[in-house]
Design an enzyme around this catalytic site. Structure first.
Site, mmCIF file in Angstrom:
data_model
loop_
_atom_site.group_PDB
_atom_site.id
_atom_site.type_symbol
_atom_site.label_atom_id
_atom_site.label_comp_id
_atom_site.label_asym_id
_atom_site.label_seq_id
_atom_site.Cartn_x
_atom_site.Cartn_y
_atom_site.Cartn_z
ATOM 1 C CB CYS A 46 96.503 17.176 -0.610
ATOM 2 S SG CYS A 46 97.122 15.823 0.418
ATOM 3 C CB CYS A 49 93.332 13.190 -0.616
ATOM 4 S SG CYS A 49 93.316 14.863 0.077
ATOM 5 C CB CYS A 95 95.732 17.236 3.839
ATOM 6 S SG CYS A 95 94.235 16.948 2.867
ATOM 7 C CB CYS A 118 107.163 26.861 5.844
ATOM 8 S SG CYS A 118 108.807 26.522 5.234
#
Length: 134
Positions: A46, A49, A95, A118
């Protein structure tokens, strides 16, 4: 998992305009704008983070123009919610650590899961298996 919470000002300071629009405002980047990711072993993380989201071994070419994966690294880190924008019903993925919008999941992927995550490339960073890049 410990949540990572930041103010809008902190997110704006850390993300460029496109990443902010996609990750914090649930936008979508144009298709075929992130085909430059390496095709080597590693983990897609991510951008918000650093949480590990997808193993490169689960990436496949869906032909859609967005990075696509058939499974997350951990079902606990990639959350789902219903998205009813654009007169459609889709499953949004985000996330779970920093609540950043990642993209959508569809039931038309390859075996073994039959799923296609996706994902907006701007929401990802790549860490090679040897840990040397990203």
């Amino acid at each position: 998992m410990e949540k990572l919470l930041k103010s809008e000002a902190e997110w704006r300071a850390e993300l460029d305009d496109l990443a902010f629009r996609v990750m914090r405002e649930h936008g979508t980047e144009r298709a075929f704008t992130h085909d430059d990711f390496p095709k080597e072993p590693g983990v897609f993380r991510c951008r918000g983070c650093g949480a590990p989201l997808f193993d490169a071994a689960t990436k496949f070419d869906s032909g859609t123009g967005w990075p696509s994966f058939y499974a997350p690294v951990d079902d606990e880190i990639v959350g789902e919610s219903e998205d009813r924008s654009w007169f459609m019903r889709r499953t949004e993925v985000h996330c779970n650590r920093c609540e950043s919008h990642l993209g959508h999941v569809f039931p038309d992927g390859p075996a073994p899961t039959g799923l296609r995550y996706c994902i907006n490339g701007v929401a990802l960073t790549f860490e090679p298996e040897d840990g040397a890049g990203g």
